[in-house]
Design a protein around this motif. Sequence first.
Motif, PDB file in Angstrom:
ATOM      1  N   LEU A   6       0.866  -1.176   0.000  1.00  0.00           N
ATOM      2  CA  LEU A   6       0.000   0.000   0.000  1.00  0.00           C
ATOM      3  C   LEU A   6       0.904   1.229   0.000  1.00  0.00           C
ATOM      4  CD1 LEU A   6      -2.609   1.658   0.493  1.00  0.00           C
ATOM      5  CD2 LEU A   6      -2.403   1.081   2.913  1.00  0.00           C
ATOM      6  N   TYR A  51      -1.625   1.023  -5.072  1.00  0.00           N
ATOM      7  CA  TYR A  51      -1.204  -0.322  -4.693  1.00  0.00           C
ATOM      8  C   TYR A  51      -0.176  -0.853  -5.684  1.00  0.00           C
ATOM      9  CZ  TYR A  51      -5.211  -0.419  -1.529  1.00  0.00           C
ATOM     10  OH  TYR A  51      -6.110  -0.141  -0.522  1.00  0.00           O
ATOM     11  N   GLU A  53       1.031  -4.495  -6.613  1.00  0.00           N
ATOM     12  CA  GLU A  53       0.722  -5.909  -6.401  1.00  0.00           C
ATOM     13  C   GLU A  53       1.738  -6.767  -7.136  1.00  0.00           C
ATOM     14  OE1 GLU A  53      -4.070  -5.676  -5.646  1.00  0.00           O
ATOM     15  OE2 GLU A  53      -3.389  -5.829  -7.720  1.00  0.00           O
ATOM     16  N   VAL A  79       1.260  -5.047   2.770  1.00  0.00           N
ATOM     17  CA  VAL A  79      -0.139  -5.196   3.150  1.00  0.00           C
ATOM     18  C   VAL A  79      -0.676  -6.556   2.713  1.00  0.00           C
ATOM     19  CG1 VAL A  79      -0.987  -4.126   1.013  1.00  0.00           C
ATOM     20  CG2 VAL A  79      -2.412  -4.041   3.064  1.00  0.00           C
ATOM     21  N   LEU A  81      -4.150  -8.173   1.509  1.00  0.00           N
ATOM     22  CA  LEU A  81      -5.461  -7.799   0.977  1.00  0.00           C
ATOM     23  C   LEU A  81      -6.373  -9.023   1.021  1.00  0.00           C
ATOM     24  CD1 LEU A  81      -4.307  -5.790  -2.191  1.00  0.00           C
ATOM     25  CD2 LEU A  81      -4.893  -4.880   0.063  1.00  0.00           C
ATOM     26  N   GLU A  83     -10.632 -10.526   0.872  1.00  0.00           N
ATOM     27  CA  GLU A  83     -12.025 -10.269   0.504  1.00  0.00           C
ATOM     28  C   GLU A  83     -12.862 -10.043   1.765  1.00  0.00           C
ATOM     29  OE1 GLU A  83     -13.278 -10.010  -2.430  1.00  0.00           O
ATOM     30  OE2 GLU A  83     -11.828 -10.936  -3.798  1.00  0.00           O
ATOM     31  N   ARG A 158     -12.022  -1.342   2.642  1.00  0.00           N
ATOM     32  CA  ARG A 158     -12.115  -0.838   1.275  1.00  0.00           C
ATOM     33  C   ARG A 158     -12.749  -1.933   0.414  1.00  0.00           C
ATOM     34  NH1 ARG A 158      -9.200   3.780   0.435  1.00  0.00           N
ATOM     35  NH2 ARG A 158      -8.046   4.524   2.264  1.00  0.00           N
ATOM     36  N   MET A 160     -11.313  -4.177  -1.146  1.00  0.00           N
ATOM     37  CA  MET A 160     -10.597  -5.277  -0.503  1.00  0.00           C
ATOM     38  C   MET A 160     -10.177  -4.770   0.870  1.00  0.00           C
ATOM     39  SD  MET A 160     -10.091  -8.031  -2.534  1.00  0.00           S
ATOM     40  CE  MET A 160      -8.499  -8.775  -2.233  1.00  0.00           C
ATOM     41  N   ASN A 162      -7.759  -4.102   3.813  1.00  0.00           N
ATOM     42  CA  ASN A 162      -6.302  -3.967   3.957  1.00  0.00           C
ATOM     43  C   ASN A 162      -5.900  -4.243   5.398  1.00  0.00           C
ATOM     44  OD1 ASN A 162      -5.533  -1.234   1.657  1.00  0.00           O
ATOM     45  ND2 ASN A 162      -7.066  -2.806   1.497  1.00  0.00           N
ATOM     46  N   TYR A 164      -2.382  -4.252   7.719  1.00  0.00           N
ATOM     47  CA  TYR A 164      -0.934  -3.986   7.742  1.00  0.00           C
ATOM     48  C   TYR A 164      -0.547  -3.383   9.083  1.00  0.00           C
ATOM     49  CZ  TYR A 164      -2.253   0.897   6.692  1.00  0.00           C
ATOM     50  OH  TYR A 164      -2.805   2.160   6.728  1.00  0.00           O
TER      51      TYR A 164
END
Length: 394
Positions: A6, A51, A53, A79, A81, A83, A158, A160, A162, A164
Amino acid sequence: MYKAFLIKYAEIAIKGKNRYLFENALVKNIEYQLKNVEGTFTVRKENGRVYVETEGDYDYDETVSALQRVFGIVGICPVVLVEDNGFDQLVADVIAYVNAAYPDKHFTFKVDTRRARKNYPMTSMEINAALGEKILEAFPNTKVDVHHPQVMIHVEIRPMINIYSTEIPGPGGMPLGTAGRAMLLLSGGIDSPVAGYMISKRGVTLEATYFHAPPYTSERAKQKVIDLAKKVARYAGTIKLHVVNFTDIQLYIYEKCPHDELTIIMRRYMMKIAEHFANEGKCLGMITGESIGQVASQTMQSLAVTNEVCQMPVYRPLIAMDKQDIVTIAEKIDTYETSILPYEDCCTIFVAKHPVTKPNLNYIKKSELKLSEKIEELVKTAIDTTETILVDAE
């Protein structure tokens, strides 16, 4: 463990309707820095966040190091992520995260939740309390400390979720390429590479001009400057470096002008030549590494006389900094050890024993009249024979 980072920014967030331009530039610069890093990366932006990824294996340390060279980033957060499959699954995901991230469970913590999605069925305070309780149950050696926690567990709701707990500092500043182009007068010293770095940090794209004086300065002196440009290019992107043969101009000034005025008059002609290339490159200003009072050519009077010859603005990011402040930044960006290599450039070869520290512009212009039309021919030759090098990061 971490398949994403992130990316947090600061100043970009206060931009108005053109904020997307800064975000797009940031994404582009991240992609540029990551292109030589081992791994496959996708960079995307989403509602005030960026982001990075990853796909498959990648070099974590090298990735973080590359991101720390991207201006505009203030925080890099490894981070997880996940669901949104309900609160019970969120509890399981957070506990799994804490278990993997902290093998030693003897620490104090605080849960900090932010809901970017306000339709989530629990408030941030309710999530904090519930998650904190579940973490205490799962790891009895942990303790809650809401004032000075050793570990801050961030949960952002969000599209997804987050999770962290680490924020690695970024360099700050503004994304490269969002503030125009400028011409850096680059020497082999400590100051000018730092000036280039600092002005790039504000989003300015760099070109550079270096004044070479063979045979009084060696090829190693030229290579030293190219090496410095490579180190600055790690932050500033590709730099177009103009290498000007300044020997004949210096010798002619040395022959015709008072020696105590030599440095100032040479400096004025350097600025003229650099400004020529700045205009060609559609630069909006000139950058120097000068600091008030550091040497004879950097007194207020000397700087005023130097400025007078320029049509475009001259920016001096180091103007009020002490030498140690400059050295500290040079060490941080890894230019210091190269700058102190014993290969002198033209600025240090032709120096009077007692240079004027408070030059009078009228006297300087009177001395320059002694140079006649020949100096213009020498300047034209220097411009026509300039070598241009595209310098990429090492």
